[in-house]
Design a protein around this motif. Sequence first.
Motif, short mmCIF file in Angstrom:
data_model
loop_
_atom_site.label_atom_id
_atom_site.label_comp_id
_atom_site.label_asym_id
_atom_site.label_seq_id
_atom_site.Cartn_x
_atom_site.Cartn_y
_atom_site.Cartn_z
N ALA A 1 -13.63 12.27 18.59
CA ALA A 1 -14.79 12.51 17.73
C ALA A 1 -14.36 12.64 16.27
CB ALA A 1 -15.54 13.77 18.18
N ALA A 2 -13.23 13.31 16.04
CA ALA A 2 -12.72 13.46 14.67
C ALA A 2 -12.34 12.12 14.08
CB ALA A 2 -11.52 14.41 14.66
N GLN A 3 -11.71 11.26 14.88
CA GLN A 3 -11.32 9.93 14.40
C GLN A 3 -12.57 9.12 14.05
OE1 GLN A 3 -8.67 7.77 16.99
NE2 GLN A 3 -8.22 6.27 15.43
N ALA A 4 -13.61 9.21 14.87
CA ALA A 4 -14.85 8.51 14.58
C ALA A 4 -15.48 9.04 13.29
CB ALA A 4 -15.83 8.64 15.75
N SER A 5 -15.43 10.35 13.09
CA SER A 5 -15.98 10.95 11.87
C SER A 5 -15.24 10.47 10.63
CB SER A 5 -15.92 12.48 11.94
OG SER A 5 -16.81 12.96 12.91
N ILE B 1 -7.59 4.97 8.74
CA ILE B 1 -6.58 5.44 9.69
C ILE B 1 -5.25 4.83 9.28
CG2 ILE B 1 -5.86 5.52 12.10
CD1 ILE B 1 -8.56 7.01 11.42
N SER B 2 -4.26 5.69 8.99
CA SER B 2 -2.95 5.20 8.57
C SER B 2 -1.92 5.24 9.70
CB SER B 2 -2.44 6.00 7.36
OG SER B 2 -2.41 7.38 7.63
N LYS B 3 -2.17 6.05 10.72
CA LYS B 3 -1.31 6.10 11.90
C LYS B 3 -2.22 6.43 13.08
CE LYS B 3 2.96 7.73 11.79
NZ LYS B 3 4.14 8.63 11.81
N PRO B 4 -2.38 5.49 14.04
CA PRO B 4 -3.27 5.73 15.17
C PRO B 4 -2.83 6.93 16.01
CG PRO B 4 -2.52 3.44 15.11
CD PRO B 4 -1.73 4.19 14.08
N VAL B 5 -3.70 7.38 16.88
CA VAL B 5 -3.43 8.53 17.75
C VAL B 5 -2.12 8.32 18.50
CG1 VAL B 5 -4.24 9.85 19.73
CG2 VAL B 5 -5.88 9.08 18.01
N PHE B 6 -1.28 9.37 18.48
CA PHE B 6 -0.02 9.34 19.22
C PHE B 6 0.23 10.73 19.81
CE2 PHE B 6 1.01 10.52 14.89
CZ PHE B 6 1.97 11.52 15.01
N GLY C 1 0.68 18.13 21.72
CA GLY C 1 -0.64 17.52 21.73
C GLY C 1 -0.65 16.08 21.28
N ARG C 2 -1.76 15.71 20.61
CA ARG C 2 -1.92 14.36 20.06
C ARG C 2 -2.42 14.50 18.63
NH1 ARG C 2 -5.86 10.88 22.97
NH2 ARG C 2 -7.19 12.70 22.85
N ARG C 3 -2.11 13.50 17.81
CA ARG C 3 -2.62 13.51 16.44
C ARG C 3 -2.71 12.09 15.91
NH1 ARG C 3 2.22 16.23 12.76
NH2 ARG C 3 2.95 14.30 11.84
N PHE C 4 -3.42 11.96 14.78
CA PHE C 4 -3.46 10.72 14.02
C PHE C 4 -3.45 11.08 12.55
CE2 PHE C 4 -7.98 11.73 14.35
CZ PHE C 4 -8.50 11.35 13.13
N HIS C 5 -3.10 10.10 11.71
CA HIS C 5 -3.07 10.28 10.26
C HIS C 5 -4.15 9.41 9.64
CE1 HIS C 5 1.45 11.57 10.14
NE2 HIS C 5 0.82 12.03 11.21
N PHE C 6 -4.66 9.87 8.51
CA PHE C 6 -5.66 9.08 7.80
C PHE C 6 -5.54 9.31 6.30
CE2 PHE C 6 -7.63 13.17 8.37
CZ PHE C 6 -8.40 13.38 7.23
N LEU C 7 -6.14 8.40 5.54
CA LEU C 7 -6.21 8.52 4.08
C LEU C 7 -7.65 8.82 3.70
CD1 LEU C 7 -4.09 5.37 3.13
CD2 LEU C 7 -3.30 7.73 3.38
N ASP C 8 -7.81 9.80 2.81
CA ASP C 8 -9.16 10.10 2.31
C ASP C 8 -9.52 9.08 1.23
OD1 ASP C 8 -8.09 10.90 -0.18
OD2 ASP C 8 -8.61 13.01 0.09
N PRO C 9 -10.71 9.14 0.64
CA PRO C 9 -11.11 8.14 -0.36
C PRO C 9 -10.19 8.07 -1.58
CG PRO C 9 -13.03 9.30 0.41
CD PRO C 9 -11.83 10.01 0.98
N ASN C 10 -9.40 9.12 -1.84
CA ASN C 10 -8.47 9.11 -2.97
C ASN C 10 -7.06 8.71 -2.57
OD1 ASN C 10 -10.10 10.08 -5.28
ND2 ASN C 10 -10.47 11.77 -3.86
#
Length: 111
Positions: free
Chosen positions: A70-74, A82-87, A92-101
């Motif tokens: 749900a967080a990834q969809a948001s 998304i800069s690094k998909p869920v791993f 646990g599991r995590r993913f990385h993302f870039l905000d608009p900046n």
Amino acid sequence: MPRINFIELPASDLGAARTFYSAVFGWELTDFGPSYSSTTTGNVDLGLQGDMTEAPKMPLPVVLVDDIEAAQASVADAGGTISKPVFAFPGGRRFHFLDPNGVELAIMQPG
């Protein structure tokens, strides 16, 4: 409520970083393999990534959520990249993302 629960730092000399943070703040760090060490207080913890191929370029805030999908969809719906998909990782599991900046953050779900 999602909250920042972790900050990950690059540590090209993991031993020196462990020694420094232990000496300055009295923090106990736990090793997770040869290139990663972190505090495990359950509050806002510090992770030291010694593998420079995996290390963030700058401090990486990690937000704790109950539902990573749900967080990834948001993130995607709000225009994040998304800069690094869920791993999976120890804890646990995590993913990385870039905000608009272009600022990189991560989202994790314990498990």
